[in-house]
Design an enzyme around this catalytic site. Structure first.
Site, PDB file in Angstrom:
ATOM      1  N   SER A  11       0.845  -1.188   0.000  1.00 33.00           N
ATOM      2  CA  SER A  11       0.000   0.000   0.000  1.00 33.00           C
ATOM      3  C   SER A  11       0.881   1.238   0.000  1.00 33.00           C
ATOM      4  O   SER A  11       2.098   1.143  -0.004  1.00 33.00           O
ATOM      5  CB  SER A  11      -0.878  -0.007   1.239  1.00 33.00           C
ATOM      6  OG  SER A  11      -0.071   0.224   2.372  1.00 33.00           O
ATOM      7  N   LYS A  12       0.246   2.389   0.044  1.00 36.36           N
ATOM      8  CA  LYS A  12       0.965   3.662   0.041  1.00 36.36           C
ATOM      9  C   LYS A  12       1.987   3.742   1.176  1.00 36.36           C
ATOM     10  O   LYS A  12       3.018   4.389   1.048  1.00 36.36           O
ATOM     11  CB  LYS A  12      -0.028   4.819   0.191  1.00 36.36           C
ATOM     12  CG  LYS A  12      -0.835   5.088  -1.050  1.00 36.36           C
ATOM     13  CD  LYS A  12      -0.409   6.426  -1.670  1.00 36.36           C
ATOM     14  CE  LYS A  12      -1.362   6.890  -2.734  1.00 36.36           C
ATOM     15  NZ  LYS A  12      -1.336   6.112  -3.956  1.00 36.36           N
ATOM     16  N   ARG A  13       1.680   3.065   2.278  1.00 38.06           N
ATOM     17  CA  ARG A  13       2.602   3.091   3.421  1.00 38.06           C
ATOM     18  C   ARG A  13       3.973   2.535   3.079  1.00 38.06           C
ATOM     19  O   ARG A  13       4.959   2.851   3.715  1.00 38.06           O
ATOM     20  CB  ARG A  13       2.025   2.285   4.599  1.00 38.06           C
ATOM     21  CG  ARG A  13       1.072   3.078   5.459  1.00 38.06           C
ATOM     22  CD  ARG A  13       0.459   2.175   6.484  1.00 38.06           C
ATOM     23  NE  ARG A  13      -0.286   1.101   5.830  1.00 38.06           N
ATOM     24  CZ  ARG A  13      -0.173  -0.186   6.121  1.00 38.06           C
ATOM     25  NH1 ARG A  13       0.632  -0.571   7.079  1.00 38.06           N
ATOM     26  NH2 ARG A  13      -0.885  -1.076   5.478  1.00 38.06           N
ATOM     27  N   ASP A  14       4.028   1.693   2.074  1.00 37.39           N
ATOM     28  CA  ASP A  14       5.316   1.114   1.703  1.00 37.39           C
ATOM     29  C   ASP A  14       6.128   2.065   0.820  1.00 37.39           C
ATOM     30  O   ASP A  14       6.987   1.629   0.069  1.00 37.39           O
ATOM     31  CB  ASP A  14       5.105  -0.219   0.991  1.00 37.39           C
ATOM     32  CG  ASP A  14       4.411  -1.207   1.896  1.00 37.39           C
ATOM     33  OD1 ASP A  14       5.047  -1.656   2.851  1.00 37.39           O
ATOM     34  OD2 ASP A  14       3.226  -1.490   1.677  1.00 37.39           O
ATOM     35  N   GLY A  15       5.830   3.347   0.911  1.00 33.63           N
ATOM     36  CA  GLY A  15       6.669   4.329   0.230  1.00 33.63           C
ATOM     37  C   GLY A  15       6.228   4.623  -1.183  1.00 33.63           C
ATOM     38  O   GLY A  15       6.998   5.139  -1.971  1.00 33.63           O
TER      39      GLY A  15
END
Ligand code: GLU
Length: 464
Positions: free
Chosen positions: A242-246
């Site tokens: 997801s977006k959290r993974d950069g």
């Protein structure tokens, strides 16, 4: 048999990092076997497809240096799909389905309540010619569904081995929607067959589509290609990326200053091994070593630290001049004006510490601006302290007479603190803060030499 593979993205979003990995595996496989890599834009879903996404996909593939040998757009091939639909109609392999969305939603809801997987019940496959006529006379809209044959369907998957499906699990899927637009499962088969695709390498999220597609191959008398379903990519928390993974789009990574060499190297290792513990591979090495046999079955973990490590490695392989040209736009975007010779000097100081090109702004922006942003806590600690301010004042005063090369500066500074019975760090930390705004930077004396006497004296002259 000459190898032909394809990457078939739908332009419904920017090229996702997972999609880029699928493209790369196809590309490597084609190049390894001296075959062809076909790019096919699957844009039949006009509501969700956008030209800007197609642009993003092409731009991302080019940035990764994956050139394609042939290019197609499904929206330009509509006539071909209609022709094949006619063949299926003539062979009695399809039927009109008049079920409304409301009816189907209700059926789906019932299945959910009974905790059963939903599949179309085939109601319209049993309509008589008379009933069809009446429904058509009423002006009812219809889709065309494919009639699944009884029996079993087996995928001989190059990664996962044989996967057998009972055809009762497959429903009579839709080939064309009520507006006549053909669906993914239909177009993909026609195109893969007519484009003579020999191997279909794609994400394992498509495994459930494959038996349906194989049924169509059979109905149309097409030769089946070989399949390799590749594992999904998950974040380090084992959840879907997801977006959290950069970031999820390739352009997020290029924008942040990851190099294409590092990105390709990293993606190639997501779910595939290359026969050694080596971490660094060029596109050429990967092409030589790639084999479908080395693709893993288990999900691939997206480890950002590994990408950063690889990126730092490739950054250090660049010449100072190449790197200067690469980081320049990041500084300019912040209205900083990196002039040629100073930028090269700064590159030499910073090269070891850069993990991505954009780090140049945070790590070394202070070389190119008069506006220093101070670390807040450090500012409170050092510059609200009268003794520290006095010490910096004295240091600044004495520096006025100094030669400004790092060797002289270091020798002088050591003498300066020694005379006062202080440690080197007592001056280095506040001086660094005054000059760079930070507590961490390249070596202080190198920073001073690069900034030059005027700037150093000016920055050390703090309001008291
Ligand atoms: N257009 C499909 C997608 O983007 C392609 C799937 C396939 O490779 O068959 O998911």
């Amino acid at each position: 048999m000459s190898v032909r593979v394809r990457f078939a993205p739908s332009p419904t979003g920017n090229l996702h990092i997972g999609g880029a990995r699928t493209a790369l595996f196809n590309y490597l496989f084609a190049k390894h076997h001296g075959g062809k890599f076909v790019l096919r834009i699957e844009d039949t879903d006009t509501a969700r497809s956008k030209k800007e996404y197609e642009g993003n996909i092409l731009q991302s593939l080019k940035w990764l240096k994956m050139d394609w040998d042939e290019f197609y757009r499904q929206s330009e091939r509509m006539g071909i799909y209609s022709e094949h639909l006619e063949k299926l109609k003539a062979g009695g392999k399809v039927y009109k389905c008049f079920c409304t969305k409301a009816e189907l939603d209700e059926k789906r809801r019932k299945c959910e309540l009974m905790k059963k997987p939903y599949k179309y019940d085939g109601k319209c496959s049993r309509l008589s010619a008379e009933e069809i006529k009446t429904l058509e006379a009423e002006g009812r809209e219809h889709v065309i569904r494919f009639r699944i044959e009884p029996g079993t369907t087996a995928i001989n998957d190059l990664v996962r081995g044989t996967i057998t499906f009972d055809n009762r699990e497959l429903d009579d899927f839709v080939l064309t929607r009520s507006d006549g637009v053909p669906t993914y499962n239909f177009c993909v088969v026609i195109d893969d067959a007519l484009m003579n695709i020999t191997h279909i390498i794609r994400g394992e999220d498509h495994i459930s589509n494959t038996p349906r597609q194989l049924q169509l191959y059979k109905a149309l008398g097409f030769k089946e290609p070989l399949f390799a379903h590749i594992p999904l990519i998950i974040g380090t928390d084992k959840a879907k990326m997801s977006k959290r993974d950069g970031g999820v789009a390739v352009t997020d990574y290029s924008g942040a200053g990851y190099l294409p060499e590092a990105t390709v190297n990293f993606l190639a290792m997501l779910g595939c091994s290359y026969g050694s513990n080596e971490q660094v591979y060029s596109l050429k090495d990967l092409t030589e070593k790639f084999s479908v046999e080395h693709i893993n079955k288990s999900p691939a973990v997206f480890d950002m630290n590994k990408l950063e490590w690889l990126n730092g490695y490739y950054i250090r392989q660049k010449s100072d001049e190449e790197l200067a040209a690469l980081v320049k736009p990041y500084l300019e975007a912040k209205n900083m004006a990196p002039d040629g010779s100073k930028l090269i000097t700064v590159i030499r100081l910073e090269k070891e510490r850069l993990k991505k090109l954009s780090d140049i702004v945070e790590n070394a922006g202070f070389f190119f601006t008069d506006h220093i942003e101070y670390d807040k806590d450090a500012y409170e600690k050092f510059f609200k302290n009268a003794a520290t301010l006095a010490l910096l004042g004295e240091y600044e005063h004495e520096l006025r007479h100094m030669a400004f090369d790092k060797v002289s500066l270091e020798a002088f500074t050591r003498g300066f603190v020694e005379k006062k019975g202080l440690k080197l760090k007592d001056i280095v930390h506040p001086a660094r803060l005054a000059l760079t705004g930070k507590l961490v930077s390249a070596g202080l004396f190198e920073v001073m030499e690069t900034l030059g006497k005027d700037v150093v004296l000016y920055r050390l002259d703090l309001p008291k």
